[in-house]
Design a protein around this motif. Structure first.
Motif, PDB file in Angstrom:
ATOM      1  N   MET A  77     -19.667  17.650 -83.349  1.00  0.00           N
ATOM      2  CA  MET A  77     -20.269  17.306 -82.038  1.00  0.00           C
ATOM      3  C   MET A  77     -21.810  17.860 -82.083  1.00  0.00           C
ATOM      4  N   PRO A  78     -22.721  17.412 -81.328  1.00  0.00           N
ATOM      5  CA  PRO A  78     -24.050  18.059 -81.271  1.00  0.00           C
ATOM      6  C   PRO A  78     -23.965  19.291 -80.637  1.00  0.00           C
ATOM      7  N   HIS A  79     -25.171  20.154 -80.928  1.00  0.00           N
ATOM      8  CA  HIS A  79     -24.971  21.544 -80.106  1.00  0.00           C
ATOM      9  C   HIS A  79     -25.341  21.380 -78.815  1.00  0.00           C
ATOM     10  N   VAL A  80     -24.996  22.289 -78.057  1.00  0.00           N
ATOM     11  CA  VAL A  80     -25.244  22.416 -76.636  1.00  0.00           C
ATOM     12  C   VAL A  80     -24.949  23.476 -76.277  1.00  0.00           C
ATOM     13  N   GLU A  81     -25.624  23.804 -74.899  1.00  0.00           N
ATOM     14  CA  GLU A  81     -25.537  25.382 -74.373  1.00  0.00           C
ATOM     15  C   GLU A  81     -25.003  24.953 -73.014  1.00  0.00           C
ATOM     16  N   ARG A  82     -24.221  26.288 -72.539  1.00  0.00           N
ATOM     17  CA  ARG A  82     -23.781  26.120 -71.266  1.00  0.00           C
ATOM     18  C   ARG A  82     -24.692  25.926 -69.953  1.00  0.00           C
ATOM     19  N   GLY A  83     -24.454  25.290 -69.261  1.00  0.00           N
ATOM     20  CA  GLY A  83     -25.229  24.662 -68.189  1.00  0.00           C
ATOM     21  C   GLY A  83     -26.029  23.337 -68.255  1.00  0.00           C
ATOM     22  N   MET A  84     -25.937  22.959 -69.616  1.00  0.00           N
ATOM     23  CA  MET A  84     -26.879  21.737 -70.021  1.00  0.00           C
ATOM     24  C   MET A  84     -25.934  20.306 -69.309  1.00  0.00           C
ATOM     25  N   VAL A  85     -26.846  19.435 -68.987  1.00  0.00           N
ATOM     26  CA  VAL A  85     -26.329  18.026 -68.563  1.00  0.00           C
ATOM     27  C   VAL A  85     -26.516  17.082 -69.575  1.00  0.00           C
ATOM     28  N   VAL A  86     -25.195  16.607 -69.794  1.00  0.00           N
ATOM     29  CA  VAL A  86     -25.205  15.786 -71.340  1.00  0.00           C
ATOM     30  C   VAL A  86     -24.449  14.410 -70.949  1.00  0.00           C
ATOM     31  N   GLY A  87     -25.118  13.246 -71.163  1.00  0.00           N
ATOM     32  CA  GLY A  87     -24.548  12.057 -71.128  1.00  0.00           C
ATOM     33  C   GLY A  87     -23.914  11.742 -72.294  1.00  0.00           C
ATOM     34  N   LEU A  88     -22.776  10.983 -72.156  1.00  0.00           N
ATOM     35  CA  LEU A  88     -21.937  10.552 -73.149  1.00  0.00           C
ATOM     36  C   LEU A  88     -21.954   8.999 -73.230  1.00  0.00           C
ATOM     37  N   PHE A  89     -22.439   8.473 -74.295  1.00  0.00           N
ATOM     38  CA  PHE A  89     -22.811   6.912 -74.183  1.00  0.00           C
ATOM     39  C   PHE A  89     -22.064   6.490 -75.321  1.00  0.00           C
ATOM     40  N   GLY A  90     -20.716   5.885 -75.410  1.00  0.00           N
ATOM     41  CA  GLY A  90     -20.026   5.445 -76.419  1.00  0.00           C
ATOM     42  C   GLY A  90     -20.054   3.939 -76.617  1.00  0.00           C
ATOM     43  N   GLY A  91     -19.591   3.656 -77.957  1.00  0.00           N
ATOM     44  CA  GLY A  91     -19.837   2.149 -78.186  1.00  0.00           C
ATOM     45  C   GLY A  91     -19.728   2.018 -79.525  1.00  0.00           C
ATOM     46  N   SER A  92     -19.651   0.588 -79.827  1.00  0.00           N
ATOM     47  CA  SER A  92     -19.558   0.047 -81.356  1.00  0.00           C
ATOM     48  C   SER A  92     -20.864   0.122 -81.800  1.00  0.00           C
ATOM     49  N   PHE A  93     -21.839   0.103 -81.036  1.00  0.00           N
ATOM     50  CA  PHE A  93     -23.528  -0.395 -81.330  1.00  0.00           C
ATOM     51  C   PHE A  93     -23.339  -1.095 -83.005  1.00  0.00           C
ATOM     52  N   ASN A  94     -22.937  -2.223 -82.498  1.00  0.00           N
ATOM     53  CA  ASN A  94     -22.565  -2.942 -83.633  1.00  0.00           C
ATOM     54  C   ASN A  94     -23.316  -4.520 -83.458  1.00  0.00           C
ATOM     55  N   PRO A  95     -24.850  -4.762 -83.538  1.00  0.00           N
ATOM     56  CA  PRO A  95     -25.640  -3.537 -83.889  1.00  0.00           C
ATOM     57  C   PRO A  95     -26.208  -2.910 -82.823  1.00  0.00           C
ATOM     58  N   PRO A  96     -26.990  -1.590 -82.861  1.00  0.00           N
ATOM     59  CA  PRO A  96     -27.644  -1.159 -81.803  1.00  0.00           C
ATOM     60  C   PRO A  96     -28.787  -1.826 -81.623  1.00  0.00           C
ATOM     61  N   HIS A  97     -29.185  -1.874 -80.164  1.00  0.00           N
ATOM     62  CA  HIS A  97     -30.605  -2.693 -80.119  1.00  0.00           C
ATOM     63  C   HIS A  97     -31.488  -2.233 -79.015  1.00  0.00           C
ATOM     64  N   GLN A  98     -32.427  -2.884 -78.386  1.00  0.00           N
ATOM     65  CA  GLN A  98     -33.350  -2.241 -77.616  1.00  0.00           C
ATOM     66  C   GLN A  98     -32.533  -2.068 -76.253  1.00  0.00           C
ATOM     67  N   GLY A  99     -31.619  -3.049 -76.038  1.00  0.00           N
ATOM     68  CA  GLY A  99     -31.046  -2.768 -74.730  1.00  0.00           C
ATOM     69  C   GLY A  99     -30.177  -1.498 -74.611  1.00  0.00           C
ATOM     70  N   HIS A 100     -29.711  -1.143 -75.868  1.00  0.00           N
ATOM     71  CA  HIS A 100     -28.984   0.574 -75.689  1.00  0.00           C
ATOM     72  C   HIS A 100     -30.184   1.531 -75.527  1.00  0.00           C
ATOM     73  N   VAL A 101     -31.197   1.142 -76.065  1.00  0.00           N
ATOM     74  CA  VAL A 101     -32.371   2.305 -75.657  1.00  0.00           C
ATOM     75  C   VAL A 101     -32.739   2.058 -74.280  1.00  0.00           C
ATOM     76  N   LEU A 102     -32.860   0.935 -73.670  1.00  0.00           N
ATOM     77  CA  LEU A 102     -33.004   0.781 -72.188  1.00  0.00           C
ATOM     78  C   LEU A 102     -31.980   1.623 -71.180  1.00  0.00           C
ATOM     79  N   VAL A 103     -31.041   1.444 -71.871  1.00  0.00           N
ATOM     80  CA  VAL A 103     -29.986   2.239 -71.052  1.00  0.00           C
ATOM     81  C   VAL A 103     -30.068   3.697 -71.014  1.00  0.00           C
ATOM     82  N   ALA A 104     -30.359   4.046 -72.215  1.00  0.00           N
ATOM     83  CA  ALA A 104     -30.436   5.416 -72.637  1.00  0.00           C
ATOM     84  C   ALA A 104     -31.609   6.023 -71.870  1.00  0.00           C
TER      85      ALA A 104
END
Length: 195
Positions: free
Chosen positions: A1-28
Motif C-alpha cells: 500500500m502507498p505510504h500515508v500519515e494519520r489524519g490524511m484523507v485518501v480516496g480509494l478508486f478501484g477497478g480493472s483499468f482495462n485500459p485506463p483512459h482520460q475518463g478515469h483521470v477526469l473522475v480522479a
C-alpha cells in the motif's frame, strides 16, 4: 500500500483499468478537488469477478498504462490486492481499515458502477465500511436514484455540496457528485481495438 500519515484523507478508486483512459483521470481530478483528498489510490485489481478474466490485459501492462496517465503526484497507482490474494472489494477495504487506522478513507466510484453495485460481494458491508463518493458518468446520472444501493441507503445520502466534509462522516454515508463527464469507456476502447 502507498505510504500515508494519520489524519490524511485518501480516496480509494478501484477497478480493472482495462485500459485506463482520460475518463478515469477526469473522475480522479473531480474526486481530488471536490473531496479535498490528500491522495487518491488507483487500486488496479488483478481480476474482477463480474467480468471476463480472459478479456483482461496483463496486470503489469495495466499498471504501466495507469502510471503514464496518472501524472498528478497525489494519485498513487497500486496493485496491492494481488498481494492480498483477493479481488473482492469488501475484503480489501477490511484490510485497509485494520492496517491504516487514523487515515480517513473514502471509496470513490464512477456512477456507471452504481447500477450493479448490489451484485458485488458483501456490497452492504462495503457501504458501511467507508464513506462513498459516486462520480457522475455519461448515461449513469439517473442510476443514483434507481439503483438498489441508492434506494437501500437513501437515508445516508448527503448533498454533494457537503462532499468536502464526507471524510468526517461515519459510514454508511455517500454522495453523488455531478461534474464534467467523459464519454470514454474501457469497454468501448477494447471494442475499437478489436476491429
Amino acid at each position: 500500500m502507498p505510504h500515508v500519515e494519520r489524519g490524511m484523507v485518501v480516496g480509494l478508486f478501484g477497478g480493472s483499468f482495462n485500459p485506463p483512459h482520460q475518463g478515469h483521470v477526469l473522475v480522479a481530478e473531480i474526486a481530488l478537488r471536490r473531496l479535498g483528498l490528500d491522495q487518491l489510490w488507483w487500486m488496479v485489481t488483478p481480476g474482477n469477478p463480474l467480468k471476463d478474466r480472459n478479456a483482461l490485459a496483463p496486470l503489469a501492462e495495466r499498471l504501466a498504462a495507469c502510471e503514464r496517465l496518472a501524472v498528478d503526484p497525489r494519485i498513487k497507482v497500486t496493485a496491492f490486492e494481488q498481494t492480498l490474494g483477493t479481488s473482492y472489494t469488501a475484503l480489501t477495504l477490511d484490510h485497509i481499515r485494520v492496517r491504516k487506522p487514523g487515515v480517513h478513507f473514502i471509496w470513490v466510484m464512477g456512477a456507471d458502477n452504481l447500477k450493479n453495485f448490489h451484485r458485488w460481494q458483501q456490497w452492504q458491508k462495503i457501504a458501511t465500511t467507508f464513506p462513498i463518493a459516486v462520480i457522475d458518468r455519461p448515461g449513469s446520472t439517473l442510476s443514483y436514484l434507481s439503483s438498489k444501493m441508492a434506494r437501500t441507503f437513501d437515508y445516508a445520502r448527503i448533498d454533494e455540496e457537503d462532499a468536502g466534509v464526507l471524510w468526517q462522516k461515519k459510514a454508511p454515508v455517500w454522495t453523488f457528485i455531478h461534474g464534467p463527464r467523459s464519454t470514454l469507456s474501457s469497454t468501448a476502447l477494447r471494442a475499437a481495438a478489436d476491429r
